[in-house]
Design a protein around this motif. Structure first.
Motif, PDB file in Angstrom:
ATOM      1  N   PRO A   1      15.012  -1.852   2.748  1.00  0.00           N
ATOM      2  CA  PRO A   1      13.799  -1.425   3.460  1.00  0.00           C
ATOM      3  C   PRO A   1      13.892  -0.003   4.010  1.00  0.00           C
ATOM      4  CG  PRO A   1      14.362  -3.679   4.050  1.00  0.00           C
ATOM      5  CD  PRO A   1      15.500  -3.161   3.215  1.00  0.00           C
ATOM      6  N   GLU A   2      12.980   0.857   3.533  1.00  0.00           N
ATOM      7  CA  GLU A   2      13.025   2.271   3.900  1.00  0.00           C
ATOM      8  C   GLU A   2      12.802   2.493   5.390  1.00  0.00           C
ATOM      9  OE1 GLU A   2      11.279   5.306   1.076  1.00  0.00           O
ATOM     10  OE2 GLU A   2      10.328   3.483   0.321  1.00  0.00           O
ATOM     11  N   HIS A   3      11.902   1.712   6.009  1.00  0.00           N
ATOM     12  CA  HIS A   3      11.595   1.936   7.422  1.00  0.00           C
ATOM     13  C   HIS A   3      12.784   1.590   8.309  1.00  0.00           C
ATOM     14  CE1 HIS A   3      10.400  -2.140   6.314  1.00  0.00           C
ATOM     15  NE2 HIS A   3      10.680  -2.506   7.542  1.00  0.00           N
TER      16      HIS A   3
ATOM     17  N   ASP B   1      10.542  -6.705  11.296  1.00  0.00           N
ATOM     18  CA  ASP B   1      11.633  -5.946  10.684  1.00  0.00           C
ATOM     19  C   ASP B   1      12.894  -6.793  10.598  1.00  0.00           C
ATOM     20  OD1 ASP B   1      10.049  -3.745  10.387  1.00  0.00           O
ATOM     21  OD2 ASP B   1      10.966  -2.571  11.998  1.00  0.00           O
TER      22      ASP B   1
ATOM     23  N   GLU C   1      12.636  -9.391   7.839  1.00  0.00           N
ATOM     24  CA  GLU C   1      12.783  -8.766   6.527  1.00  0.00           C
ATOM     25  C   GLU C   1      14.251  -8.450   6.237  1.00  0.00           C
ATOM     26  OE1 GLU C   1      10.804  -5.076   3.987  1.00  0.00           O
ATOM     27  OE2 GLU C   1      10.764  -5.018   6.187  1.00  0.00           O
TER      28      GLU C   1
END
Length: 201
Positions: A9-11, A58, A61
């Motif tokens: 996950p980039e964020h 988040d 995920e």
């Protein structure tokens, strides 16, 4: 090592810190001279994500991602926030065999150039041909699983570059996850200090 062809996950990875680690050995002679040896041609990259996730979504995920790759069992894609783009000025291609070439990212300083093979390009990479000083887009099929390009219509003297984005194949460094439970009006869970390491597939 099995490879899960999905992007971490980039964020969550925006706050990563890390970079390349070369494998070298060194010794000192009796007169004090420093003697070094490069044990491997290429470094492996390592990152630590110290910033805890900021929301329940988040964390869910990230936890799901850790479970589906089996901790440190399977590798996956990671985007280095500081180095994920190539262009005609900082890339090259190296002939492997026949009409198949390996994509590279290059780093130049003074009279030296370091050539780093790129094994996980992002779909959409464009290969460029330089023929007699003129750049044109080459007819090429890029394998995003290996970073190799099959190029058509090569002529003697042609050189190549590419443009686009790339990822790094990595795995979790630790087979165990350490989650911290926070109290308050709403129970919350965070996981900081995530360590990732580049792998050779």
């Amino acid at each position: 090592m099995p490879f899960f062809d999905e992007l971490f996950p980039e964020h969550i990875s925006r706050d990563a810190s890390g970079g390349p680690r070369f494998f070298t050995s060194k010794a000192y002679a009796a007169a004090g001279q420093r003697i070094t040896n490069r044990e491997a041609a290429y470094p492996l990259h390592e990152w630590t994500i110290a910033q805890p996730v900021r929301s329940r979504e988040d964390f869910e995920e990230l936890r799901a991602f850790f479970y589906v790759v089996g901790g440190d069992a399977d590798a996956f894609r990671f985007q280095d926030p500081s180095d994920f783009e190539g262009d005609r000025g900082n890339t090259s291609l190296t002939l492997i065999e026949g009409n198949v070439y390996q994509l590279n990212r290059t780093y130049a300083f003074g009279s030296r150039v370091f050539v780093r093979p790129i094994f996980k390009p992002v779909p959409g990479v464009v290969v460029w041909r330089n023929r007699a000083g003129a750049w044109t887009q080459a007819s090429a099929v890029v394998d995003v699983a290996t970073g190799r390009a099959a190029i058509s219509d090569h002529a003697g003297g042609d050189t190549y570059a590419w443009s686009g984005e790339f990822h790094v194949p990595v795995a979790f460094k630790d087979p165990a996850a350490v989650w911290r439970f926070l109290g308050g009006p709403e129970m919350f869970t965070e996981w900081s200090g995530i360590e990732l390491e580049e792998v050779r597939l």
